[in-house]
Write a protein that holds these residues in place. Structure first.
Motif, PDB file in Angstrom:
ATOM      1  N   UNK A 164       0.941  -1.200  -0.074  1.00 38.20           N
ATOM      2  CA  UNK A 164      -0.081   0.132   0.193  1.00 38.20           C
ATOM      3  C   UNK A 164       1.009   1.318   0.123  1.00 38.20           C
ATOM      4  N   UNK A 165       0.674   1.959  -1.105  1.00 34.47           N
ATOM      5  CA  UNK A 165       1.805   2.841  -1.407  1.00 34.47           C
ATOM      6  C   UNK A 165       1.002   4.379  -1.488  1.00 34.47           C
ATOM      7  N   UNK A 166       1.898   5.339  -1.211  1.00 32.72           N
ATOM      8  CA  UNK A 166       1.379   6.942  -1.186  1.00 32.72           C
ATOM      9  C   UNK A 166       1.220   7.569  -2.405  1.00 32.72           C
ATOM     10  N   UNK A 167       1.963   7.150  -3.459  1.00 35.85           N
ATOM     11  CA  UNK A 167       1.955   7.896  -4.928  1.00 35.85           C
ATOM     12  C   UNK A 167       2.367   7.117  -5.958  1.00 35.85           C
ATOM     13  N   UNK A 168       2.438   7.588  -6.964  1.00 37.20           N
ATOM     14  CA  UNK A 168       2.595   6.890  -8.411  1.00 37.20           C
ATOM     15  C   UNK A 168       3.985   6.416  -8.236  1.00 37.20           C
ATOM     16  N   UNK A 169       4.874   7.135  -8.042  1.00 33.21           N
ATOM     17  CA  UNK A 169       6.447   6.799  -7.890  1.00 33.21           C
ATOM     18  C   UNK A 169       6.743   5.696  -7.119  1.00 33.21           C
ATOM     19  N   UNK A 170       6.185   5.636  -5.987  1.00 31.41           N
ATOM     20  CA  UNK A 170       6.316   4.421  -5.095  1.00 31.41           C
ATOM     21  C   UNK A 170       5.481   3.185  -5.972  1.00 31.41           C
ATOM     22  N   UNK A 171       4.433   3.446  -6.363  1.00 35.42           N
ATOM     23  CA  UNK A 171       3.864   2.369  -7.106  1.00 35.42           C
ATOM     24  C   UNK A 171       4.695   1.669  -8.034  1.00 35.42           C
ATOM     25  N   UNK A 172       5.414   2.355  -8.945  1.00 34.24           N
ATOM     26  CA  UNK A 172       5.931   2.088 -10.006  1.00 34.24           C
ATOM     27  C   UNK A 172       7.360   1.406  -9.640  1.00 34.24           C
ATOM     28  N   UNK A 173       7.902   1.982  -8.457  1.00 34.94           N
ATOM     29  CA  UNK A 173       9.030   1.415  -7.865  1.00 34.94           C
ATOM     30  C   UNK A 173       8.994  -0.042  -7.607  1.00 34.94           C
ATOM     31  N   UNK A 174       7.623  -0.131  -6.573  1.00 37.61           N
ATOM     32  CA  UNK A 174       7.500  -1.800  -6.049  1.00 37.61           C
ATOM     33  C   UNK A 174       7.087  -2.407  -7.391  1.00 37.61           C
ATOM     34  N   UNK A 175       6.470  -1.885  -8.132  1.00 37.85           N
ATOM     35  CA  UNK A 175       5.831  -2.931  -9.320  1.00 37.85           C
ATOM     36  C   UNK A 175       7.233  -3.316 -10.060  1.00 37.85           C
ATOM     37  N   UNK A 176       8.215  -2.529 -10.214  1.00 34.26           N
ATOM     38  CA  UNK A 176       9.379  -2.833 -10.941  1.00 34.26           C
ATOM     39  C   UNK A 176      10.243  -3.815 -10.067  1.00 34.26           C
ATOM     40  N   UNK A 177      10.071  -3.813  -8.792  1.00 33.51           N
ATOM     41  CA  UNK A 177      10.802  -4.723  -7.755  1.00 33.51           C
ATOM     42  C   UNK A 177      10.081  -6.051  -7.689  1.00 33.51           C
ATOM     43  N   UNK A 178       9.016  -6.358  -8.550  1.00 38.56           N
ATOM     44  CA  UNK A 178       8.498  -7.793  -8.382  1.00 38.56           C
ATOM     45  C   UNK A 178       7.262  -7.698  -7.601  1.00 38.56           C
ATOM     46  N   UNK A 179       6.862  -6.661  -6.890  1.00 37.40           N
ATOM     47  CA  UNK A 179       5.756  -6.881  -5.996  1.00 37.40           C
ATOM     48  C   UNK A 179       4.466  -7.242  -6.647  1.00 37.40           C
ATOM     49  N   UNK A 180       3.889  -8.401  -6.329  1.00 35.18           N
ATOM     50  CA  UNK A 180       2.602  -8.859  -7.328  1.00 35.18           C
ATOM     51  C   UNK A 180       1.379  -7.871  -7.353  1.00 35.18           C
ATOM     52  N   UNK A 181       1.262  -7.446  -5.981  1.00 34.93           N
ATOM     53  CA  UNK A 181      -0.163  -6.313  -5.928  1.00 34.93           C
ATOM     54  C   UNK A 181       0.287  -5.330  -5.270  1.00 34.93           C
ATOM     55  N   UNK A 182      -0.182  -3.931  -5.682  1.00 37.76           N
ATOM     56  CA  UNK A 182      -0.024  -2.784  -5.286  1.00 37.76           C
ATOM     57  C   UNK A 182      -1.255  -1.969  -5.249  1.00 37.76           C
ATOM     58  N   UNK A 183      -1.182  -1.232  -4.130  1.00 34.33           N
ATOM     59  CA  UNK A 183      -2.351  -0.062  -4.115  1.00 34.33           C
ATOM     60  C   UNK A 183      -1.737   1.316  -4.030  1.00 34.33           C
ATOM     61  N   UNK A 184      -2.520   1.991  -4.811  1.00 31.90           N
ATOM     62  CA  UNK A 184      -2.403   3.590  -4.583  1.00 31.90           C
ATOM     63  C   UNK A 184      -3.092   4.199  -3.655  1.00 31.90           C
TER      64      UNK A 184
END
Length: 304
Positions: free
Chosen positions: A109-129
């Motif tokens: 669970x992430x605070x902004x789009x930059x964090x979302x992209x960062x964790x998605x690229x790190x391989x986290x399977x599910x992310x929430x903005x």
């Protein structure tokens, strides 16, 4: 034996069998009874003594009565966990949202789009903005940026709260709290279902799980499991004992455990059977977020 004594003995039997599983909660006042059957009254009293707040104690008491009627017996050793005894809708759900994976894995669970992209690229399977703003244009920009950020990564993106903007941006899913869900009309819900977007719903106990089930969501989030400083919670931390009971009842849904969960708690949380653990501080506050995410994903796999 008088009826009152009989009810008291039944309540005591429930407490003897389940007191250890739900230890650590202060007793709650027994709510006003809505029925007079002995099983219902005993369960209402026992569940209140176990620390379940009024609407959850009522929900459990109704379920205990429904099971006793269905089976023809009062079984104090068996905690209610059959969906039909809680009035949950049968399968296939008549008004279901689009499905998501049964196991959503690590859920950041992430605070902004930059964090979302960062964790998605790190391989986290599910992310929430979870973007907090009252500026509609800023929200629209951030949601679109998050949708763009996960493209090509394989990460599933849920947008917290802003469901109309999520629909417009083509997000995979939305996540709503109870108040947000209550504010939706049936037309709103149908508009989301018809577009194929996934819906996750926060719950904090039995009554809220029953309410969430009526909407046919894609997954159920359950918490807060442990104390959290991120937001003021209306309910006490639920603990792993309650989480395990919730997971058994909602076993036909993908489940997400959330609230104060760090690496040291992953094994006991996963042992309840939930297929996903949501984290906030464990990643965002980590000195090396990518390394923290990798460690948590390893813990998810090991526990599984």
């Amino acid at each position: 034996m008088t009826a009152a004594a009989d009810t008291g003995a039944m309540a005591q039997a429930i407490l003897q069998h389940h007191g250890a599983s739900f230890a650590g909660f202060e007793a709650e006042p027994v709510p006003a009874a809505t029925r007079q059957e002995a099983v219902y009254l005993a369960a209402l009293r026992a569940c209140s003594a176990l620390g379940f707040i009024a609407h959850d104690a009522e929900c459990l008491a109704q379920a205990w009565l429904a099971r006793s009627v269905r089976t023809g017996a009062f079984e104090p050793a068996l905690w209610p966990d059959d969906p039909q005894d809680f009035g949950l809708q049968g399968l296939p759900h008549p008004r279901a949202f689009a499905p998501c994976p049964q196991r959503l894995g690590l859920y950041a669970v992430l605070p902004d789009a930059q964090w979302v992209g960062r964790m998605a690229r790190a391989g986290v399977p599910t992310v929430q903005l979870r973007f907090k703003s009252t500026d509609a244009q800023a929200i629209a920009r951030e949601v679109q940026a998050a949708v763009d950020a996960v493209r090509g990564t394989g990460a599933l993106l849920f947008i917290n709260d802003h469901w109309r903007t999520a629909l417009e941006a083509g997000a995979y899913g939305v996540h709503l709290g109870q108040e947000d869900l209550d504010a939706l009309s049936q037309d709103d819900l149908q508009a989301m279902r018809s577009r194929g977007i996934r819906l996750g719903v926060s719950t904090h106990g039995y009554a809220e799980m029953v309410r969430a089930d009526a909407a046919g969501p894609s997954y159920i989030a359950m918490g807060a499991v442990f104390p959290t400083t991120l937001k003021k919670m209306a309910t006490a931390p639920q603990g792993v004992g309650r989480l395990g009971a919730y997971a058994r009842l909602m076993r036909h849904y993908p489940q997400v455990a959330i609230g104060g969960i760090g690496a040291e708690q992953f094994a006991q949380v996963r042992a309840t059977g939930v297929g996903s653990i949501a984290v906030v501080r464990a990643i965002v506050n980590a000195p090396d977020p990518e390394a923290a995410a990798a460690q948590l994903m390893r813990l998810m796999d090991a526990a599984g």
